[in-house]
Write an enzyme that holds these catalytic residues in place. Structure first.
Site, short mmCIF file in Angstrom:
data_model
loop_
_atom_site.label_atom_id
_atom_site.label_comp_id
_atom_site.label_asym_id
_atom_site.label_seq_id
_atom_site.Cartn_x
_atom_site.Cartn_y
_atom_site.Cartn_z
N GLU A 62 0.88 -1.17 0.00
CA GLU A 62 0.00 0.00 0.00
C GLU A 62 0.91 1.22 0.00
O GLU A 62 1.68 1.43 0.93
CB GLU A 62 -0.91 -0.02 1.22
CG GLU A 62 -2.04 0.99 1.12
CD GLU A 62 -1.69 2.29 1.81
OE1 GLU A 62 -1.36 3.24 1.08
OE2 GLU A 62 -1.76 2.35 3.03
N CYS A 97 -2.64 7.79 4.65
CA CYS A 97 -2.80 7.41 3.24
C CYS A 97 -4.24 7.61 2.78
O CYS A 97 -4.48 7.90 1.61
CB CYS A 97 -2.38 5.95 3.04
SG CYS A 97 -0.63 5.67 3.32
#
Length: 496
Positions: A264, A298
């Protein structure tokens, strides 16, 4: 306090040790890596600078420990994970203190991260027993041209040694999101924590140590990425890499070889606001999504794409909420705390100055003291501004006014990122159409982007990542399928 009480064994002098073979050790390098407190900008902690030889030893013992662990009953693996979770939550205070001082996480949020991590470990133990305790049974005559002469049994077996690399912003939670699935699936685990957040990770690892996991099954090596980073990710003893972070992951994926990757790598999460949206709901979600933990997430809202007809009203509501955000040190539980490093603050400032030169509308005065940047909403941002595309990872949020839904979708999909997005509208049919059109791993309808709950699938496309996370998906990707076929001399239905 950090390094005291049950954690006294993890530090010697002013340097925290690394963890290998079930013991806390000093590196033969004799060197350490300083961890800078983002608030004071002074050295807060020091950790060992491990050598490549020490990494080799860690990999060797991890391989041996995994062979025995794979033969440990599922219920026993789960039992130890539940024990580790309880110890982790019991000692949340010193771990949270590390998060406050290492990464300037607000005090309450730091405690929440540790408790959430314990819950994640327990849930993983339970989910692992369920899904790993099941297999598949196939018979051969379900495929054309075959009689029922073959019985196929499938099960999931561990991959081997998992390398886990979490990021600074959630070092404990995103470490255990890799550790727990790896362990319940029968793997061993080598953790390379981020420099900022390393001491919190070391405390967390000690909780697993206190739970009684076998020696060598879990290791934690600290040090400079320039010295052991590539050595770890390219090590032949690694069978899977789970990484959360920035574009370093792209380089890792190119060097890793033929092993499963779970990555990720960030996002530019867009928030599309339509004319019929509940603007109070949207404004609250935008402020929470864009400015929580100073935007260092994020899944933070990174760009607002709002229909021109409601833009003024939305911006006014967002500004009113931004004005109420508290700014200051994490110990005071402020909403906006210093960003993680001076280099991060400088990068954010570069985006702001570019927007200023190109005539974005500053809804607040830009203000910075050291690593502390006051929350800033930038209106009338255009696609030629860096802030429209780059991920600030800070408390700066751009607003782009659009004239059609298609324009908003186009901007979202033109990004090289594809982690999450969100849309605010009262028309569920339109929301679903927009969700299908947005090139992101997840779309939130009438809420800001978010990673949790931790058992939900979590994934990015394009430069935002490889594979899918979430407890169930992580367990599955850290296993491989083993097939056993029973061959019968005659079709099983011929008797009688």
């Amino acid at each position: 306090m950090a390094g005291n009480g049950v954690f006294v064994d993890i530090i010697e002098g002013d340097v925290f040790k690394y963890y290998s073979e079930g013991e806390w050790k000093k590196s033969a390098s004799g060197k350490s890596v300083a961890i800078i407190n983002p608030t004071t900008r002074k050295t807060q902690y020091k950790v060992q600078a491990c050598t490549q030889e020490e990494v080799n030893k860690v990999m060797e013992v991890a391989k041996t420990a995994q062979k025995s662990w794979a033969k440990t009953p599922l219920w026993k693996r789960a039992e130890l994970l539940h024990k580790a979770a309880a110890i982790l939550k019991e000692h949340k205070a010193p771990i949270a203190e590390c998060l406050v001082k290492e990464i300037a996480k607000p005090a309450k949020d730091a405690v929440t991260e540790v408790v959430r991590s314990g819950d994640l470990v327990s849930y993983t133990a339970e989910e692992g027993v369920r899904i790993l305790g099941e297999g598949k049974f196939l018979v051969s005559d379900s495929f054309p041209g075959n009689e029922r002469t073959k019985y196929c049994l499938t099960s999931k077996i561990p991959l081997g040694v998992i390398l886990a690399i979490p990021p600074f912003n959630y070092p404990v939670n995103l470490a255990v999101s890799k550790i727990a699935p790896a362990l319940i699936a029968g793997n061993s685990l080598v953790l390379k924590p981020p420099t900022q957040g390393a001491v919190a990770c070391l405390h967390m690892v000690h909780c697993f140590h206190l739970a009684g996991f076998p020696k060598g099954l879990i290791s934690c090596v600290t040090g400079k990425g320039s010295e052991i980073g590539d050595f770890l990710t390219m090590h032949p003893g690694v069978h899977c890499i789970s990484f959360t972070g920035g574009d370093t992951g792209v380089a890792i994926s190119k060097k890793a070889g033929m092993i499963p990757l779970q990555m990720e790598l960030g996002g530019k999460d867009a928030c599309i606001v339509l004319e019929d949206a509940d603007l109070d709901l949207a404004a609250g979600s935008i402020v929470k999504g864009g400015f929580s933990y100073s935007g260092q997430r994020c899944t933070a809202v990174k760009v607002v794409l709002v229909m021109e007809s409601v833009a003024d009203a939305l911006v006014e509501k967002v500004n009113a909420k931004v004005a109420k955000l508290t700014v200051g040190p994490p110990e005071d539980d402020c909403d906006i705390t210093p960003v993680v490093s001076e280099s991060s603050a400088n990068f954010i400032e570069g985006l702001v100055m570019d927007a200023k030169q190109k005539n974005a509308t500053f809804c607040q005065q830009y203000k910075r003291e050291g690593n502390l940047i006051w929350p800033l909403l930038l209106d009338n941002v255009r696609p030629d501004m860096r802030i429209a595309w780059e991920e600030p990872f800070g408390p700066v949020l751009p607003v782009i006014r659009i004239n059609s839904v298609e324009e908003g979708i186009h901007h979202c999909n033109a990004s090289n990122f594809g982690l999450q997005g969100c849309v605010f509208t009262k028309d569920i049919n339109k929301a679903i159409l927009i969700s299908d059109a947005m090139e992101t791993g997840t779309v939130q309808i009438n809420s800001a982007p978010a990673r949790g709950p931790d058992h939900f699938p979590f994934q990015g496309i394009k430069d935002s990542g490889i594979g899918s996370q979430g407890i169930t998906n992580s367990i599955n990707m850290m296993t491989k399928v083993k097939t056993t076929v029973i061959n019968l001399p005659t079709p099983s239905y011929t008797m009688g």
